[in-house]
Design a protein around this motif. Sequence first.
Motif, PDB file in Angstrom:
ATOM      1  N   ARG A   1     -15.667   4.873 -81.519  1.00 14.11           N
ATOM      2  CA  ARG A   1     -14.372   4.243 -81.787  1.00 14.11           C
ATOM      3  C   ARG A   1     -14.587   2.737 -81.927  1.00 14.11           C
ATOM      4  NH1 ARG A   1     -12.792   7.817 -77.574  1.00 14.11           N
ATOM      5  NH2 ARG A   1     -12.564   6.062 -76.133  1.00 14.11           N
ATOM      6  N   VAL A   2     -14.645   2.287 -83.156  1.00 14.46           N
ATOM      7  CA  VAL A   2     -15.005   0.901 -83.454  1.00 14.46           C
ATOM      8  C   VAL A   2     -14.058  -0.087 -82.765  1.00 14.46           C
ATOM      9  CG1 VAL A   2     -15.258  -0.789 -85.308  1.00 14.46           C
ATOM     10  CG2 VAL A   2     -16.089   1.554 -85.622  1.00 14.46           C
TER      11      VAL A   2
ATOM     12  N   ASP B   1     -19.103  -3.506 -89.541  1.00 13.24           N
ATOM     13  CA  ASP B   1     -20.428  -4.078 -89.797  1.00 13.24           C
ATOM     14  C   ASP B   1     -21.113  -4.510 -88.495  1.00 13.24           C
ATOM     15  OD1 ASP B   1     -20.162  -3.655 -92.472  1.00 13.24           O
ATOM     16  OD2 ASP B   1     -19.811  -5.748 -93.019  1.00 13.24           O
ATOM     17  N   LEU B   2     -20.337  -4.957 -87.527  1.00 17.64           N
ATOM     18  CA  LEU B   2     -20.924  -5.385 -86.250  1.00 17.64           C
ATOM     19  C   LEU B   2     -21.573  -4.230 -85.496  1.00 17.64           C
ATOM     20  CD1 LEU B   2     -18.251  -7.948 -85.037  1.00 17.64           C
ATOM     21  CD2 LEU B   2     -20.649  -8.438 -85.562  1.00 17.64           C
ATOM     22  N   MET B   3     -21.227  -2.989 -85.840  1.00 16.70           N
ATOM     23  CA  MET B   3     -21.871  -1.851 -85.194  1.00 16.70           C
ATOM     24  C   MET B   3     -23.343  -1.750 -85.599  1.00 16.70           C
ATOM     25  SD  MET B   3     -19.245  -0.812 -83.486  1.00 16.70           S
ATOM     26  CE  MET B   3     -18.532  -2.480 -83.598  1.00 16.70           C
ATOM     27  N   PHE B   4     -23.727  -2.446 -86.675  1.00 19.35           N
ATOM     28  CA  PHE B   4     -25.113  -2.445 -87.149  1.00 19.35           C
ATOM     29  C   PHE B   4     -25.806  -3.770 -86.851  1.00 19.35           C
ATOM     30  CE2 PHE B   4     -22.562   0.406 -89.703  1.00 19.35           C
ATOM     31  CZ  PHE B   4     -23.318   1.575 -89.720  1.00 19.35           C
TER      32      PHE B   4
ATOM     33  N   LEU C   1     -25.807  -1.044 -82.332  1.00 19.62           N
ATOM     34  CA  LEU C   1     -25.145   0.034 -81.596  1.00 19.62           C
ATOM     35  C   LEU C   1     -25.176   1.334 -82.385  1.00 19.62           C
ATOM     36  CD1 LEU C   1     -23.486   1.059 -79.210  1.00 19.62           C
ATOM     37  CD2 LEU C   1     -21.441   0.105 -80.299  1.00 19.62           C
ATOM     38  N   ALA C   2     -24.887   1.266 -83.672  1.00 14.70           N
ATOM     39  CA  ALA C   2     -24.876   2.485 -84.482  1.00 14.70           C
ATOM     40  C   ALA C   2     -26.269   3.093 -84.587  1.00 14.70           C
ATOM     41  CB  ALA C   2     -24.333   2.179 -85.879  1.00 14.70           C
TER      42      ALA C   2
END
Length: 717
Positions: free
Chosen positions: A625-626, A668-671, A607-608
């Motif tokens: 907004r995580v 970390d899940l954004m990557f 996502l990022a």
Amino acid sequence: MTPLIPLTRDLVLIGGGHSHALVLKRWGMNPLPGVRVTLIDPGPLTAYSGMLPGHVAGHYDADILQIDLVRLARFAGARLILGRAEAIDLALREVIVGARRIGFDAASLDVGVTSRMPQVEGFAEHGVPAKPLGLLARAWGEFRAGEGPARVAVIGGGVAGAELAMAAAHGLRHRAATVTVIDKDRLLAGASDSARRIVRTRMSALGVTAIEAAGVARIEADRVLLDDGREVASDFTIGAAGARPQVWLADTGLATTDGFVDVAPTLETSARHVFAVGDCAHMTETPRSKAGVFAVRQAPVLFDNLRAALSGGAMRDYCPQEDYLKLVSLGGKSAMAEKWGRAVAHPLLWRWKDRIDRRFMGKLSDLPEMATPKLPEPLAEGVVEALGDKPMCGGCGAKVGRGALGEALAGLPTRTRADVLPLPGDDAGLIVTGGLRQVISTDHLRSFVEDPDLMTRIAAIHALGDIWAMGAKPQAATVSLILPRMSAEMQRRTMVEIMGAAREVMDAAGAHILGGHSSLGSELTVGFTVTGICEDDPVTLGGARPGAVLILTKPIGSGTIMAAEMARAAPGRAVAEAWDAMRQDQGRASAILKGAQAMTDVTGFGLAGHLSGICEASGCGAELRVADVPLMPGALDLAEAGTRSTLFADNLSGAGAVITGAGGPRTDLMFDPQTAGGLLAAVAEQDAERLLAELRAAGYPAAVVGRMVKGAGLRLI
């Protein structure tokens, strides 16, 4: 170099019963080279019968009695098909699962029995069968968590019904419960006199009422109506009146007795190399009652005979014992033991039963780490580092990192001719012919599931994501396949499954499959080249303006879940839910969001990374907004346990100058690399609420996750 052994035989296990679960454990420890194993079951988990009364009584959480078929299948190197077998075509040697036909060279049935009561009016709407076990376990958990007085009726006064009634009375002590057992004959008719006395005494102490010699006329939401006109108040009605065979078995062409599949001492049915075990089987030469002990002890014989059937070996016989020790829980932490017509009850017997049950579940959950082949010596420098400390992920987790790919694409020309616009870094290229806007993209995935049908569906949705992200309508597709090395017959079977799945997905999307290319290799790889038609200008990464609201149509976390699944560390239910999310198409979402300022599909770069792409192309920044980003069930727990996809580090560095704030597992899940992920759209603020409502009404778990801002770069807040 060790030659790659081709696949030449298909073994299909129909049903995830106790015997098949134990066979999978043995197969993982001692596989037969050249055999592809398939397990077919409706769900990723199957309940262990021995612990179900303990769960009803409140002694065990629901999770402890579940056998995780996803983990077992991974350990055995088997493909898991989540679906219900509906028929067997013995002439074509195929198992029918919905629209699918699964070919086999050897097959085994372990589908259990059912306690459904179709002859009783209202049971389908208001009753819960004791078997299959999973349905009762799920429904009971919700009921027991309720408040206020609870009324339970159990139809069937055999040992199983009495055991469930006592468990229910104990488990509902906090709700002023009334529990009634109803039997058309007498209570515990098949039990010994001593066992009957013990159970009746315990039922009386728990306040369980027994109604004997009474038939059931109808079941309603809050009562059971008896043939004689009496009514029994019940908010939760359990059907435990005997074991009935699965109806579809009668139409298989296999020899049956009272609907149960006849088996010889080798456990082979009337059809060659088709076996049956557990409650669905009838041992013609040594008939026995339906009990889990026989299913467990049939497993080693079934394992040996399946291997013999597939390798040309000799089979051996299963010799069941005359009688067996029956351990029956009595509601609380006490149990009764019965054998040879004598019964005794004591709390120590419950502890013994608990130890036996936990040991059995331990066999299926404590899976050993199998030794990996040693690397040859000497090795070139860098080999160990390149291999890493864990298996390479499949799907988008196997992609080249965003940084390396961006560097490679930087040298491409931005425009080579008037009618072709490559749009480097965007989701698809644009071709303009006579005013017609056509987008084109290609994508392929290294398999991360053993089931080629499921892998094809996910790969097709994934490839179509590039078309949908441009706001286009899918037009045409070609297929690119690499199959594992296998026999000609298995190639045929696999190609039929793959093309059937591909055609179904593409047809639903409105795209026509024109053809493709196939070859044999070391592992399954599925890819598609797709085109789409844009009625308006395509939606690209550029165009997002400060103030635009960011909408995400699917939760994230598939990379982490699939990485954990490869290591047998992901809960089966979480894996199955991730598969479902990846299979959800984005066609309707694309149509809803076609007026977006900018849009992309969230795939390998996370996502990022994909949001950074929008920022770079649009010339502005973004705030993500995580805490508002929806996550797949289980993803955060796995991230907190330290699970990361093999592409995580590349995504972290390739996303550019991202300000990550406090960081942590959720950040970390954004990557996390996504496969067949959702659409990420930047939309005008005044349209955001309406679009979000339309997406949710269309079945997408969409959420607002941030906004575009002035400046440059991405900030995770």
